[in-house]
Design a protein around this motif. Structure first.
Motif, PDB file in Angstrom:
ATOM      1  N   GLY A 142      -4.042   0.722   9.405  1.00 30.92           N
ATOM      2  CA  GLY A 142      -3.431   0.261   8.267  1.00 30.92           C
ATOM      3  C   GLY A 142      -3.531  -1.105   8.091  1.00 30.92           C
ATOM      4  O   GLY A 142      -2.429  -1.616   7.356  1.00 30.92           O
ATOM      5  N   ALA A 153       0.070  -2.219   6.270  1.00 31.30           N
ATOM      6  CA  ALA A 153       0.832  -0.803   5.697  1.00 31.30           C
ATOM      7  C   ALA A 153       2.388  -1.043   6.245  1.00 31.30           C
ATOM      8  O   ALA A 153       2.487  -1.324   7.465  1.00 31.30           O
ATOM      9  CB  ALA A 153       0.016   0.407   6.188  1.00 31.30           C
ATOM     10  N   VAL A 158       0.869  -0.418   1.069  1.00 34.55           N
ATOM     11  CA  VAL A 158       0.340  -1.491   1.796  1.00 34.55           C
ATOM     12  C   VAL A 158       0.844  -2.715   1.000  1.00 34.55           C
ATOM     13  O   VAL A 158       0.798  -2.816  -0.122  1.00 34.55           O
ATOM     14  CB  VAL A 158      -1.174  -1.249   1.500  1.00 34.55           C
ATOM     15  CG1 VAL A 158      -1.915  -2.601   2.119  1.00 34.55           C
ATOM     16  CG2 VAL A 158      -1.800  -0.005   2.208  1.00 34.55           C
TER      17      VAL A 158
END
Length: 489
Positions: A142, A153, A158
């Motif tokens: 992420g 994230a 995000v």
């Protein structure tokens, strides 16, 4: 190119494909996981290995290896003493690529964990490349870089790094700038270029041409690569591997970044090594199944982390029936109170383990725990700095974990917190780790190598504060996913 790489990493030296230095202990296991998922046998050493150790039977067929370091906590002056000897050891391995591994959130500053200083020192040791590749993004974890700005994230969203709920308020290296070029410019005078997501569009030949144009026009010494998805990450990996092919034998291409470096290189390295990887550039998260690990009946968790993610995990573990024992950090730091506190913890933990219960030793219940301020006040009264808490707490918890694992015959241990992980592992006499299973992104299950047969083969999971979903502790105990997991920073 492939023929040259095969020569560098042939039968005896397959490990010469890639070597790495992790600038913190738990972050180093990200690379273990990435290379394990890529199909490469990799070992992480706690100290720079000797050539004799690398030629031992158990390590002879290792294709990649790394050294767990502490660069993330060092000043530039300390880096000048710490890094060059390690870099020289890695250079002697004749690897195609030597990777200075940093956190995927790139947290650093001009005075603590300076990535720019590491770039200068690495460039001085590994002089063969035209530039130093820099890769921060890891889609698997992420982490994304777009037009030079970094994103991470957290809690299902995000965030741009300077607006990230945790990293923007990091207690030591808060990230106030999301543009990694500007961030690095505060740490080094090396020229920095960018290959952005648009530059990465199109055929491999067109992407390569754009990189060459950048090098000819701006002559950057560092080149930051955007990372948006696995497809572009593979293209970046091809460019880096091709650049490594230009480096003469006896030297290595020096690269800086997260485990995105390994995910980028996986496909190209697998082709050069003559085998297919489990997963290239992250690939299918199920490529190395969570069920690769057998369950264990009891788990010992040692937590020195105060992150929000660990706070949620502690709460869920207590709900699941773990016996929670608060670690009195102030007492452990006090010479007159330490022995009694350790005896009390040892007796309570041993009783619970003997009764078949999993045990959780924790120093704090999240960032808002009043025990944190109280412990710092007690340290100050003893003439110790706040940063000394990791050493005091980690050493005490390591010695305690050693006694409990040996007495209860435990086969699996989970350690939360980067500094805590390093101290505990060393107290166990562990000198190397190897990935056994990829349970959740960023925290693989590892097998320990130790000179003490009691701890040789012990299964360890080293968890950074940001890693794992609420059920992570039970996932480790069961060896499989039981709920949502992943990077939670």
């Amino acid at each position: 190119m492939d023929a040259m790489m095969t020569d560098r990493g042939g039968a005896k030296g397959a490990r010469r494909l890639l070597c790495f230095y992790g600038d913190d202990f738990t972050g180093s296991t990200d690379v273990l996981e990435a290379l394990y998922r890529g199909g490469f046998r990799t070992v992480l050493f706690l100290e720079p290995p000797t050539p004799e150790l690398l030629e031992e039977g158990r390590f002879r067929d290792v294709e990649c290896f790394g050294v767990a370091g502490v660069g993330r906590s060092l000043t530039p002056e300390e880096m000048e003493r710490e890094l060059p000897p390690v870099f020289r050891t890695l250079r002697s391995a004749n690897a195609a690529v030597v990777h200075y591994k940093v956190c995927s959130t790139f947290d650093s500053s001009p005075r603590v964990g300076s990535i720019g200083k590491a770039a200068e020192l690495g460039r001085g040791t590994f002089g063969g490349g035209r530039f130093v590749p820099v890769v921060a993004g890891v889609p698997y974890l992420g982490r994304y870089t777009v037009f030079g700005n970094h994103f991470a994230a957290a809690d299902g969203a995000v965030h741009r790094l300077d607006r990230h709920p945790t990293m923007s308020r990091h207690p030591v290296t808060p990230m106030a700038e999301a543009d990694l070029r500007r961030h690095l410019a505060l740490q080094t005078e090396l020229r920095i270029g960018l290959v952005d997501v648009l530059d990465q569009s199109g055929s491999a030949e067109s992407v390569r041409a754009r990189l060459e144009a950048l090098l000819a026009r701006d002559k950057p010494e560092l080149v930051l690569f955007d990372v948006l998805d696995d497809e572009r990450l593979r293209k970046v990996g091809r460019l880096i591997w091709e650049e490594a092919s230009r480096v003469g034998d006896g030297d290595s291409l020096f690269a800086i970044g997260s485990s995105g470096i390994e995910y980028a290189l996986a496909e190209a390295m697998a082709e050069s090594a003559g085998h297919s990887g489990r997963a290239a550039a992250g690939g299918d998260a199920g490529a190395v199944g969570a069920g690769d690990a057998a369950p264990t009946d009891r788990l010992l968790v040692v937590s020195g982390s105060c992150s929000p993610a660990t706070e949620r995990q502690i709460a869920r573990a207590l709900e699941a029936g773990y016996v929670g024992l608060r670690v009195p950090a102030g007492e452990l730091a006090h010479p007159g109170l330490r022995d009694a506190a350790v005896r009390r913890l040892r007796a309570e933990a041993a009783a619970a383990l003997d009764a078949g219960r999993s045990v959780l030793l924790y120093s704090a219940l999240g960032p808002g725990d009043e025990a944190i301020a109280a412990a710092r006040a007690e340290l100050a009264a003893l003439g110790l700095r706040a940063e000394d808490s990791s050493r005091v707490l980690g050493s005490a918890l390591g010695a305690l974990a050693r006694e409990l694992v040996a007495a209860a015959g435990l086969t699996r241990l989970l350690i939360a917190g980067g500094d805590t992980s390093g101290y505990v592992a060393r107290e166990l006499g562990v000198y190397a780790l190897e990935c056994k299973a990829a349970l959740t992104p960023g925290a693989p299950l590892c097998a320990a190598y130790s000179a003490d047969p009691v701890f040789d083969g012990l299964e360890l999971v080293l968890k950074g504060g940001q890693i794992g979903g609420p059920d992570f502790f039970e996932e480790v105990r069961l060896g499989k996913s039981v709920g949502s997991s992943g990077v939670q920073v």
